[in-house]
Design an enzyme around this catalytic site. Structure first.
Site, PDB file in Angstrom:
ATOM      1  N   GLU A 156      37.408  36.507  30.189  1.00 32.64           N
ATOM      2  CA  GLU A 156      38.714  37.126  30.444  1.00 32.64           C
ATOM      3  C   GLU A 156      39.582  36.924  29.196  1.00 32.64           C
ATOM      4  O   GLU A 156      40.428  37.753  28.875  1.00 32.64           O
ATOM      5  CB  GLU A 156      39.346  36.413  31.650  1.00 32.64           C
ATOM      6  CG  GLU A 156      40.743  36.867  31.938  1.00 32.64           C
ATOM      7  CD  GLU A 156      41.374  36.073  33.081  1.00 32.64           C
ATOM      8  OE1 GLU A 156      40.796  36.010  34.174  1.00 32.64           O
ATOM      9  OE2 GLU A 156      42.465  35.523  32.854  1.00 32.64           O
ATOM     10  N   SER A 181      41.645  30.509  33.125  1.00 30.69           N
ATOM     11  CA  SER A 181      40.276  30.913  33.486  1.00 30.69           C
ATOM     12  C   SER A 181      39.618  31.570  32.279  1.00 30.69           C
ATOM     13  O   SER A 181      40.167  32.536  31.734  1.00 30.69           O
ATOM     14  CB  SER A 181      40.293  31.935  34.614  1.00 30.69           C
ATOM     15  OG  SER A 181      41.050  31.433  35.680  1.00 30.69           O
ATOM     16  N   ARG A 227      42.255  42.341  36.189  1.00 28.41           N
ATOM     17  CA  ARG A 227      42.402  41.696  34.870  1.00 28.41           C
ATOM     18  C   ARG A 227      42.186  42.672  33.716  1.00 28.41           C
ATOM     19  O   ARG A 227      41.599  42.332  32.682  1.00 28.41           O
ATOM     20  CB  ARG A 227      41.431  40.515  34.719  1.00 28.41           C
ATOM     21  CG  ARG A 227      41.575  39.434  35.748  1.00 28.41           C
ATOM     22  CD  ARG A 227      42.843  38.615  35.580  1.00 28.41           C
ATOM     23  NE  ARG A 227      42.811  37.466  36.457  1.00 28.41           N
ATOM     24  CZ  ARG A 227      43.294  37.460  37.698  1.00 28.41           C
ATOM     25  NH1 ARG A 227      43.873  38.534  38.198  1.00 28.41           N
ATOM     26  NH2 ARG A 227      43.218  36.364  38.436  1.00 28.41           N
TER      27      ARG A 227
HETATM   28  P1  FAD Z   1      48.640  36.036  24.238  1.00 28.28           P
HETATM   29  O1  FAD Z   1      47.687  34.993  24.564  1.00 28.28           O
HETATM   30  O2  FAD Z   1      49.631  35.754  23.135  1.00 28.28           O
HETATM   31  O3  FAD Z   1      47.969  37.402  24.023  1.00 28.28           O
HETATM   32  C1  FAD Z   1      46.952  37.837  24.891  1.00 28.28           C
HETATM   33  C2  FAD Z   1      46.507  39.239  24.455  1.00 28.28           C
HETATM   34  O4  FAD Z   1      47.592  40.138  24.611  1.00 28.28           O
HETATM   35  C3  FAD Z   1      46.129  39.314  22.982  1.00 28.28           C
HETATM   36  O5  FAD Z   1      45.099  40.259  22.847  1.00 28.28           O
HETATM   37  C4  FAD Z   1      47.403  39.830  22.302  1.00 28.28           C
HETATM   38  O6  FAD Z   1      47.133  40.534  21.098  1.00 28.28           O
HETATM   39  C5  FAD Z   1      47.954  40.748  23.375  1.00 28.28           C
HETATM   40  N1  FAD Z   1      49.424  40.837  23.415  1.00 28.28           N
HETATM   41  C6  FAD Z   1      50.296  39.812  23.602  1.00 28.28           C
HETATM   42  N2  FAD Z   1      51.559  40.296  23.627  1.00 28.28           N
HETATM   43  C7  FAD Z   1      51.468  41.627  23.447  1.00 28.28           C
HETATM   44  C8  FAD Z   1      52.418  42.684  23.338  1.00 28.28           C
HETATM   45  N3  FAD Z   1      53.721  42.473  23.436  1.00 28.28           N
HETATM   46  N4  FAD Z   1      51.957  43.942  23.119  1.00 28.28           N
HETATM   47  C9  FAD Z   1      50.629  44.186  23.011  1.00 28.28           C
HETATM   48  N5  FAD Z   1      49.684  43.239  23.093  1.00 28.28           N
HETATM   49  C10 FAD Z   1      50.099  41.979  23.309  1.00 28.28           C
HETATM   50  N6  FAD Z   1      46.379  34.723  33.731  1.00 28.28           N
HETATM   51  C11 FAD Z   1      46.430  35.346  34.930  1.00 28.28           C
HETATM   52  O7  FAD Z   1      46.262  36.572  35.018  1.00 28.28           O
HETATM   53  N7  FAD Z   1      46.642  34.646  36.073  1.00 28.28           N
HETATM   54  C12 FAD Z   1      46.836  33.314  36.081  1.00 28.28           C
HETATM   55  O8  FAD Z   1      47.042  32.733  37.126  1.00 28.28           O
HETATM   56  C13 FAD Z   1      46.779  32.623  34.828  1.00 28.28           C
HETATM   57  N8  FAD Z   1      46.906  31.287  34.770  1.00 28.28           N
HETATM   58  C14 FAD Z   1      46.808  30.633  33.585  1.00 28.28           C
HETATM   59  C15 FAD Z   1      46.940  29.251  33.549  1.00 28.28           C
HETATM   60  C16 FAD Z   1      46.853  28.552  32.359  1.00 28.28           C
HETATM   61  C17 FAD Z   1      46.971  27.051  32.346  1.00 28.28           C
HETATM   62  C18 FAD Z   1      46.674  29.284  31.144  1.00 28.28           C
HETATM   63  C19 FAD Z   1      46.634  28.555  29.834  1.00 28.28           C
HETATM   64  C20 FAD Z   1      46.543  30.650  31.156  1.00 28.28           C
HETATM   65  C21 FAD Z   1      46.608  31.351  32.379  1.00 28.28           C
HETATM   66  N9  FAD Z   1      46.471  32.749  32.443  1.00 28.28           N
HETATM   67  C22 FAD Z   1      46.548  33.394  33.658  1.00 28.28           C
HETATM   68  C23 FAD Z   1      46.226  33.521  31.228  1.00 28.28           C
HETATM   69  C24 FAD Z   1      47.530  33.895  30.444  1.00 28.28           C
HETATM   70  O9  FAD Z   1      48.569  33.026  30.756  1.00 28.28           O
HETATM   71  C25 FAD Z   1      47.983  35.326  30.734  1.00 28.28           C
HETATM   72  O10 FAD Z   1      46.964  36.242  30.430  1.00 28.28           O
HETATM   73  C26 FAD Z   1      49.245  35.695  29.951  1.00 28.28           C
HETATM   74  O11 FAD Z   1      49.706  36.962  30.354  1.00 28.28           O
HETATM   75  C27 FAD Z   1      49.039  35.709  28.438  1.00 28.28           C
HETATM   76  O12 FAD Z   1      50.302  35.837  27.842  1.00 28.28           O
HETATM   77  P2  FAD Z   1      50.564  35.438  26.336  1.00 28.28           P
HETATM   78  O13 FAD Z   1      51.940  35.899  25.991  1.00 28.28           O
HETATM   79  O14 FAD Z   1      50.279  34.022  26.113  1.00 28.28           O
HETATM   80  O15 FAD Z   1      49.500  36.356  25.594  1.00 28.28           O
HETATM   81  P1  NAP Z   2      40.848  29.175  44.215  1.00 27.71           P
HETATM   82  O1  NAP Z   2      42.025  29.231  45.124  1.00 27.71           O
HETATM   83  O2  NAP Z   2      40.075  27.919  44.080  1.00 27.71           O
HETATM   84  O3  NAP Z   2      39.861  30.360  44.574  1.00 27.71           O
HETATM   85  C1  NAP Z   2      38.673  30.566  43.799  1.00 27.71           C
HETATM   86  C2  NAP Z   2      38.493  32.041  43.603  1.00 27.71           C
HETATM   87  O4  NAP Z   2      38.304  32.663  44.860  1.00 27.71           O
HETATM   88  C3  NAP Z   2      39.689  32.663  42.938  1.00 27.71           C
HETATM   89  O5  NAP Z   2      39.268  33.031  41.665  1.00 27.71           O
HETATM   90  C4  NAP Z   2      40.100  33.827  43.822  1.00 27.71           C
HETATM   91  O6  NAP Z   2      39.965  35.086  43.170  1.00 27.71           O
HETATM   92  C5  NAP Z   2      39.122  33.803  44.983  1.00 27.71           C
HETATM   93  N1  NAP Z   2      39.848  33.720  46.271  1.00 27.71           N
HETATM   94  C6  NAP Z   2      40.288  32.613  46.909  1.00 27.71           C
HETATM   95  N2  NAP Z   2      40.870  32.942  48.080  1.00 27.71           N
HETATM   96  C7  NAP Z   2      40.806  34.281  48.171  1.00 27.71           C
HETATM   97  C8  NAP Z   2      41.238  35.225  49.137  1.00 27.71           C
HETATM   98  N3  NAP Z   2      41.857  34.837  50.263  1.00 27.71           N
HETATM   99  N4  NAP Z   2      41.025  36.530  48.885  1.00 27.71           N
HETATM  100  C9  NAP Z   2      40.424  36.940  47.767  1.00 27.71           C
HETATM  101  N5  NAP Z   2      39.979  36.098  46.802  1.00 27.71           N
HETATM  102  C10 NAP Z   2      40.166  34.783  47.017  1.00 27.71           C
HETATM  103  O7  NAP Z   2      41.319  29.634  42.739  1.00 27.71           O
HETATM  104  P2  NAP Z   2      42.088  28.836  41.606  1.00 27.71           P
HETATM  105  O8  NAP Z   2      41.214  28.726  40.455  1.00 27.71           O
HETATM  106  O9  NAP Z   2      42.766  27.627  42.154  1.00 27.71           O
HETATM  107  O10 NAP Z   2      43.210  29.895  41.220  1.00 27.71           O
HETATM  108  C11 NAP Z   2      44.179  30.261  42.149  1.00 27.71           C
HETATM  109  C12 NAP Z   2      44.747  31.618  41.771  1.00 27.71           C
HETATM  110  O11 NAP Z   2      45.366  31.538  40.490  1.00 27.71           O
HETATM  111  C13 NAP Z   2      43.686  32.699  41.689  1.00 27.71           C
HETATM  112  O12 NAP Z   2      44.223  33.904  42.158  1.00 27.71           O
HETATM  113  C14 NAP Z   2      43.397  32.778  40.208  1.00 27.71           C
HETATM  114  O13 NAP Z   2      43.001  34.079  39.801  1.00 27.71           O
HETATM  115  C15 NAP Z   2      44.733  32.404  39.576  1.00 27.71           C
HETATM  116  N6  NAP Z   2      44.506  31.731  38.287  1.00 27.71           N
HETATM  117  C16 NAP Z   2      44.170  32.502  37.221  1.00 27.71           C
HETATM  118  C17 NAP Z   2      43.978  31.924  35.984  1.00 27.71           C
HETATM  119  C18 NAP Z   2      43.664  32.790  34.790  1.00 27.71           C
HETATM  120  O14 NAP Z   2      43.687  32.290  33.685  1.00 27.71           O
HETATM  121  N7  NAP Z   2      43.385  34.046  34.972  1.00 27.71           N
HETATM  122  C19 NAP Z   2      44.082  30.559  35.826  1.00 27.71           C
HETATM  123  C20 NAP Z   2      44.384  29.800  36.948  1.00 27.71           C
HETATM  124  C21 NAP Z   2      44.601  30.393  38.179  1.00 27.71           C
HETATM  125  P3  NAP Z   2      41.063  35.697  42.158  1.00 27.71           P
HETATM  126  O15 NAP Z   2      40.943  34.907  40.916  1.00 27.71           O
HETATM  127  O16 NAP Z   2      40.617  37.107  42.000  1.00 27.71           O
HETATM  128  O17 NAP Z   2      42.394  35.571  42.808  1.00 27.71           O
END
Ligand code: FAD
Ligand code: NAP
Length: 338
Positions: free
Chosen positions: A334, A238, A164
């Site tokens: 995050e 998250s 991340r």
């Molecule tokens: P923004 O929210 O608009 O920006 C985020 C940051 O990036 C800010 O600091 C902004 O200034 C910067 N930024 C945006 N665009 C640019 C650019 N072109 N150049 C430079 N900087 C920039 N994230 C995960 O990693 N895994 C997931 O599974 C995941 N699931 C999600 C589920 C939900 C329901 C939600 C709401 C979010 C989730 N996220 C997840 C977080 C998010 O979707 C990601 O981080 C996504 O990449 C953010 O994109 P955005 O365009 O909305 O960025």
């Molecule tokens: P989940 O499946 O309930 O699992 C809980 C956590 O355990 C996750 O955060 C995941 O880590 C870890 N995990 C589960 N199984 C694993 C495996 N086999 N090996 C290593 N790590 C494992 O998680 P969830 O909340 O439903 O999300 C599912 C996936 O979507 C995850 O990968 C999560 O990161 C991603 N997600 C991200 C966001 C975001 O905003 N960043 C939002 C929603 C979902 P990791 O998170 O490192 O994968």
């Protein structure tokens, strides 16, 4: 190029926080961006780039120039027997691009289906889900330095991708605007279904032959059943990162909490789900004014109505403190907080 003044950002962030930005500009070309950055009127203004607003928490009005990236375009630039290289504009919607890649017969991005936001923000925090991180599919990132207007190409290693994180979220935070990303996708699939939830869902769906499309559908199904839809209830996914600790510390903790889940990520380190820590500390479903912890997924903080960013930040701090007190583990956000 139209520049709005004193507009609300409520519709531009998935938490639905109602703050104002002094200036707001949506850009569709690199030339427009370069022109904007040399305008004397905005030279001294603080600048912030906005994609889909799905990883942001605004805690105050923004007294500067908000630049919304709307540069589009998906182009196949070369291919060989094993891979296809695709250049994608920063303003493309992430999930639409994933679907486009699957429709074109390329794999690699299926586990990252339905992540909100734009392509340009994906490298920033090296988006990841279900065992895949976008760094595995990125060849290079094209970005413009805000101070000089110079365009630089960062090859994968230069992006310093980590869990991340990347150079754009750390050392070069707010210094570069990502214009586009070149992806190297697979023509010969190499599926990753080691997360139990994917395997279970594929089974439930009766999938007998594994395909990128089937995995993508399974991921979409899981996410729709588990995660709050920002159009229904404000959130940024998250809120915290999963903490990583030494294997020794994990083993010591496990003595006190025998059901503590952990995933060994290297010879030395184990990752713990922050959601589990939050749930065990009694926060799941808790409301704090208009802010709250989601009832199905404790890692997601939500806006129950008219929460302001400060309320959500305060709730996050309370959660962090309680986890530190109970488990002696520091969890960090995050989400990008402004
Ligand atoms: P923004 O929210 O608009 O920006 C985020 C940051 O990036 C800010 O600091 C902004 O200034 C910067 N930024 C945006 N665009 C640019 C650019 N072109 N150049 C430079 N900087 C920039 N994230 C995960 O990693 N895994 C997931 O599974 C995941 N699931 C999600 C589920 C939900 C329901 C939600 C709401 C979010 C989730 N996220 C997840 C977080 C998010 O979707 C990601 O981080 C996504 O990449 C953010 O994109 P955005 O365009 O909305 O960025
Ligand atoms: P989940 O499946 O309930 O699992 C809980 C956590 O355990 C996750 O955060 C995941 O880590 C870890 N995990 C589960 N199984 C694993 C495996 N086999 N090996 C290593 N790590 C494992 O998680 P969830 O909340 O439903 O999300 C599912 C996936 O979507 C995850 O990968 C999560 O990161 C991603 N997600 C991200 C966001 C975001 O905003 N960043 C939002 C929603 C979902 P990791 O998170 O490192 O994968």
């Amino acid at each position: 190029m139209k520049i709005d003044k004193d507009i609300s950002l409520k519709l531009f962030n998935t938490f639905g926080i109602d703050v104002l930005t002094k200036y707001f500009c949506s850009l569709t070309t690199i030339e427009e961006l370069q022109q904007l950055l040399i305008e004397p009127k905005y030279a001294a203004e603080e600048k912030l780039v906005l994609g889909g607003g799905s990883n942001l928490l605004f805690t105050r009005n923004f007294n500067g120039l908000m630049i919304k990236m709307d540069i589009k375009g998906i182009h196949l630039i070369k291919e060989d027997f094993e891979n296809a290289w695709i250049k994608v504009g920063a303003g493309e919607n992430w999930h639409q691009f994933v679907l486009h890649s699957l429709n074109s017969g390329f794999s690699g991005l299926e586990n990252l289906s339905l992540i909100p936001g734009t392509v340009g923000a994906a490298p920033l925090q090296n988006i990841g889900a279900y065992g895949v991180e976008v760094k595995e599919l990125i060849e290079s990132v094209e970005a413009l330095e805000i101070e000089t207007g110079r365009i630089r190409h960062f090859v994968n290693e230069e992006c310093q991708f980590a869990y991340r994180n990347s150079i754009f979220k750390s050392e070069l935070k707010n210094k570069y605007i990502i214009l586009g990303v070149i992806f190297r996708l697979n023509k010969k699939p190499n599926y990753n279904i080691h997360y139990g939830a994917i395997r279970d869902t594929l089974k439930e769906m009766g999938v007998s032959q594994l395909t990128s499309r089937a995995i993508s559908n399974a991921v979409i199904k899981i996410r729709q059943s588990k995660l709050p839809d920002p159009s229904q209830i404000g959130n940024a996914g998250s809120f915290f990162k999963n903490p990583v600790m030494t294997n020794e510390k994990f083993i010591a903790l496990k003595k006190g909490y025998s059901n503590l889940p952990g995933y060994q990520i290297s010879d030395k380190e184990t990752k713990i789900p922050a959601g589990w820590l939050i749930e065990q500390s009694g926060w799941k479903g808790v409301k704090f004014g208009n802010a709250g912890v989601h009832e199905k997924q404790a890692l997601v903080l939500v806006n129950h109505g008219n929460a302001n960013g400060k309320e959500i930040k305060e709730l996050a701090l309370k959660i962090q403190n309680s986890i530190l007190e109970k488990f002696e583990i520091k969890i960090s956000p995050e989400v990008n907080i402004f």
